[in-house]
Design a protein around this motif. Structure first.
Motif, PDB file in Angstrom:
ATOM      1  N   ALA A  97       0.836  -1.025  -0.051  1.00 15.32           N
ATOM      2  CA  ALA A  97      -0.008  -0.071  -0.161  1.00 15.32           C
ATOM      3  C   ALA A  97       0.781   1.154  -0.092  1.00 15.32           C
ATOM      4  O   ALA A  97       1.952   1.112   0.624  1.00 15.32           O
ATOM      5  N   VAL A  98       0.343   2.226  -0.778  1.00 15.61           N
ATOM      6  CA  VAL A  98       0.927   3.487  -0.654  1.00 15.61           C
ATOM      7  C   VAL A  98       0.195   4.491  -0.412  1.00 15.61           C
ATOM      8  O   VAL A  98      -0.881   4.618  -0.937  1.00 15.61           O
ATOM      9  N   GLY A  99       0.496   5.467   0.814  1.00 13.72           N
ATOM     10  CA  GLY A  99      -0.564   6.299   1.245  1.00 13.72           C
ATOM     11  C   GLY A  99      -0.302   7.855   0.853  1.00 13.72           C
ATOM     12  O   GLY A  99       0.986   8.197   0.908  1.00 13.72           O
ATOM     13  N   LEU A 100      -1.246   8.475   0.450  1.00 16.32           N
ATOM     14  CA  LEU A 100      -1.204   9.854  -0.108  1.00 16.32           C
ATOM     15  C   LEU A 100      -2.329  10.526  -0.040  1.00 16.32           C
ATOM     16  O   LEU A 100      -3.442  10.103   0.204  1.00 16.32           O
ATOM     17  N   SER A 101      -2.002  12.074   0.351  1.00 21.13           N
ATOM     18  CA  SER A 101      -3.163  12.816   0.327  1.00 21.13           C
ATOM     19  C   SER A 101      -3.603  13.385  -1.183  1.00 21.13           C
ATOM     20  O   SER A 101      -2.861  13.123  -1.911  1.00 21.13           O
ATOM     21  N   GLY A 102      -4.685  13.920  -0.991  1.00 24.03           N
ATOM     22  CA  GLY A 102      -5.044  14.690  -2.334  1.00 24.03           C
ATOM     23  C   GLY A 102      -4.270  15.825  -2.926  1.00 24.03           C
ATOM     24  O   GLY A 102      -4.202  16.162  -4.014  1.00 24.03           O
ATOM     25  N   LEU A 103      -3.309  16.301  -1.916  1.00 24.58           N
ATOM     26  CA  LEU A 103      -2.304  17.122  -2.453  1.00 24.58           C
ATOM     27  C   LEU A 103      -1.208  16.722  -3.301  1.00 24.58           C
ATOM     28  O   LEU A 103      -0.660  17.149  -4.262  1.00 24.58           O
ATOM     29  N   ASP A 104      -0.835  15.435  -2.843  1.00 28.16           N
ATOM     30  CA  ASP A 104       0.141  14.718  -3.579  1.00 28.16           C
ATOM     31  C   ASP A 104      -0.089  14.526  -5.033  1.00 28.16           C
ATOM     32  O   ASP A 104      -1.087  13.945  -5.320  1.00 28.16           O
ATOM     33  N   GLY A 105       0.474  15.013  -5.894  1.00 26.88           N
ATOM     34  CA  GLY A 105       0.236  14.885  -7.313  1.00 26.88           C
ATOM     35  C   GLY A 105      -1.118  15.643  -7.630  1.00 26.88           C
ATOM     36  O   GLY A 105      -1.810  15.007  -8.744  1.00 26.88           O
ATOM     37  N   ARG A 106      -1.854  16.303  -6.708  1.00 29.29           N
ATOM     38  CA  ARG A 106      -2.848  17.070  -6.861  1.00 29.29           C
ATOM     39  C   ARG A 106      -3.990  16.038  -7.486  1.00 29.29           C
ATOM     40  O   ARG A 106      -4.754  16.033  -8.279  1.00 29.29           O
ATOM     41  N   ILE A 107      -4.008  14.956  -6.915  1.00 32.13           N
ATOM     42  CA  ILE A 107      -5.010  13.774  -6.899  1.00 32.13           C
ATOM     43  C   ILE A 107      -6.325  14.223  -6.792  1.00 32.13           C
ATOM     44  O   ILE A 107      -7.176  14.187  -7.686  1.00 32.13           O
ATOM     45  N   PHE A 108      -6.699  15.232  -5.768  1.00 29.41           N
ATOM     46  CA  PHE A 108      -7.843  15.781  -5.593  1.00 29.41           C
ATOM     47  C   PHE A 108      -7.814  17.318  -5.554  1.00 29.41           C
ATOM     48  O   PHE A 108      -6.820  17.805  -4.923  1.00 29.41           O
ATOM     49  N   GLU A 109      -8.457  17.884  -6.634  1.00 32.32           N
ATOM     50  CA  GLU A 109      -8.231  19.349  -6.859  1.00 32.32           C
ATOM     51  C   GLU A 109      -9.700  19.893  -6.763  1.00 32.32           C
ATOM     52  O   GLU A 109     -10.651  19.387  -7.209  1.00 32.32           O
ATOM     53  N   GLY A 110      -9.662  21.226  -6.311  1.00 28.99           N
ATOM     54  CA  GLY A 110     -11.050  21.945  -6.150  1.00 28.99           C
ATOM     55  C   GLY A 110     -10.782  23.423  -5.945  1.00 28.99           C
ATOM     56  O   GLY A 110      -9.758  23.947  -5.681  1.00 28.99           O
ATOM     57  N   LYS A 111     -11.920  24.164  -5.756  1.00 27.97           N
ATOM     58  CA  LYS A 111     -11.819  25.375  -5.562  1.00 27.97           C
ATOM     59  C   LYS A 111     -12.175  25.640  -4.005  1.00 27.97           C
ATOM     60  O   LYS A 111     -12.670  25.063  -3.148  1.00 27.97           O
ATOM     61  N   HIS A 112     -11.072  26.646  -3.514  1.00 28.68           N
ATOM     62  CA  HIS A 112     -10.841  26.916  -2.155  1.00 28.68           C
ATOM     63  C   HIS A 112     -12.088  28.102  -1.743  1.00 28.68           C
ATOM     64  O   HIS A 112     -12.097  28.987  -2.435  1.00 28.68           O
TER      65      HIS A 112
END
Ligand code: ADP
Length: 267
Positions: A97-112
């Motif tokens: 398993a590899v753990g990543l957040s949505g920030l890593d590689g911009r996996i999850f992107e959206g409006k602030h």
């Protein structure tokens, strides 16, 4: 592809989820795990002297007000303790398993969304400095790279804003966007309840089936955070996901049970 989202509420049996996941992965099924961490974040925030602040919007949605300090605590728990705890469990079970957040590689992107409207004592107030948002885009390149190389991705909020700022996003809706982007055959939203209850908290009032073209009309049964799951389910089926199951992660084989139709099945 099956996207499994496991929540962060008290009572969830993460060992049971990981054991079930490992067995299915080792049998050749393609899976991705997305997780939350709200219960533990609340405890750590209290312990650090920065207790959680929840706001209720005029339309009745409850969310965590995420100032910069809260965002840092959120990251410690979601990307640290929760994510590495799940990766460690899976590694112990022989899953790479590899753990990543949505920030890593911009996996999850959206409006602030920097400000939030909050109803306090019947009055609507505007709170600024919020680090929240909604996932609008899933960049699947890194995930496909990992899956292709035999790694099981374990993903968690926060997401990246279009400006590259970390934003707290709802995990259920992020998982729904991910499942739609990958055209997953199923999205499992596992939590500490048997599914969507018609008369919460009466577990005997479990709703067994929801037709895919009528998900929104079931919003009326969901209180507070359960609403996000119902919205996520609606987004996922509208985005082409075969079915969504709200399942129980408190014991047994939570993934297999949900895939066998236990819980609330949206299809
Ligand atoms: P998680 O963090 O595990 O994803 P949430 O806490 O966000 O889960 O949402 C699940 C919670 O929603 C349940 O623990 C329950 O307290 C609450 N809830 C509200 N309304 C309902 C309902 N109608 N059916 C089931 N659970 C509900």
């Amino acid at each position: 592809m099956i996207v499994v989202k496991v929540g962060g509420s008290d009572g969830i049996d993460y060992d049971a989820v990981c054991a079930d996941l490992a067995e299915r992965w080792q049998a050749g099924e393609k899976l991705i795990l997305v997780h939350g961490g709200s219960g533990e974040t609340n405890r750590v925030a209290e312990a650090l002297g920065h207790p959680p602040k929840f706001v209720t919007s005029p339309s009745g949605y409850t969310s965590r007000f995420t100032d910069r300090q809260t965002l840092e605590i959120f990251e410690m728990v979601y990307c640290g303790k929760m994510n590495k705890g799940l990766v460690e469990r899976l590694q112990r079970l022989g899953v790479n398993a590899v753990g990543l957040s949505g920030l890593d590689g911009r996996i999850f992107e959206g409006k602030h969304k920097d400000s939030v409207r909050s109803v306090e004592n019947g009055k609507v107030k505007v709170l600024r400095g919020d680090h929240t948002g909604t996932v609008e885009k899933v960049n699947t390149g890194l995930i496909e790279l990992l899956l292709g190389a035999g790694y099981l991705p374990v993903l968690t909020p926060p997401a990246a804003s279009y400006e590259g700022v970390a934003i707290n996003v709802d995990g259920d809706r992020a998982a729904a966007q991910l499942a739609a982007a990958l055209r997953a055959e199923a999205l499992l939203l596992l939590s500490n309840v048997p599914g969507l209850l018609r008369d919460y908290p009466d577990e005997a009032s479990l709703i067994r089936e929801i037709p895919a073209n009528d998900v929104e009309s079931y919003l009326e049964f969901a209180q507070d955070r359960m609403k996000k799951k119902v919205l996520g389910a609606a987004e996922a089926v509208a985005g082409g996901v075969g079915r969504v199951v709200f399942g129980d992660a408190r014991a047994g084989k939570p993934i297999s049970a949900a895939l066998a139709g236990e819980g609330t099945v949206v299809s």
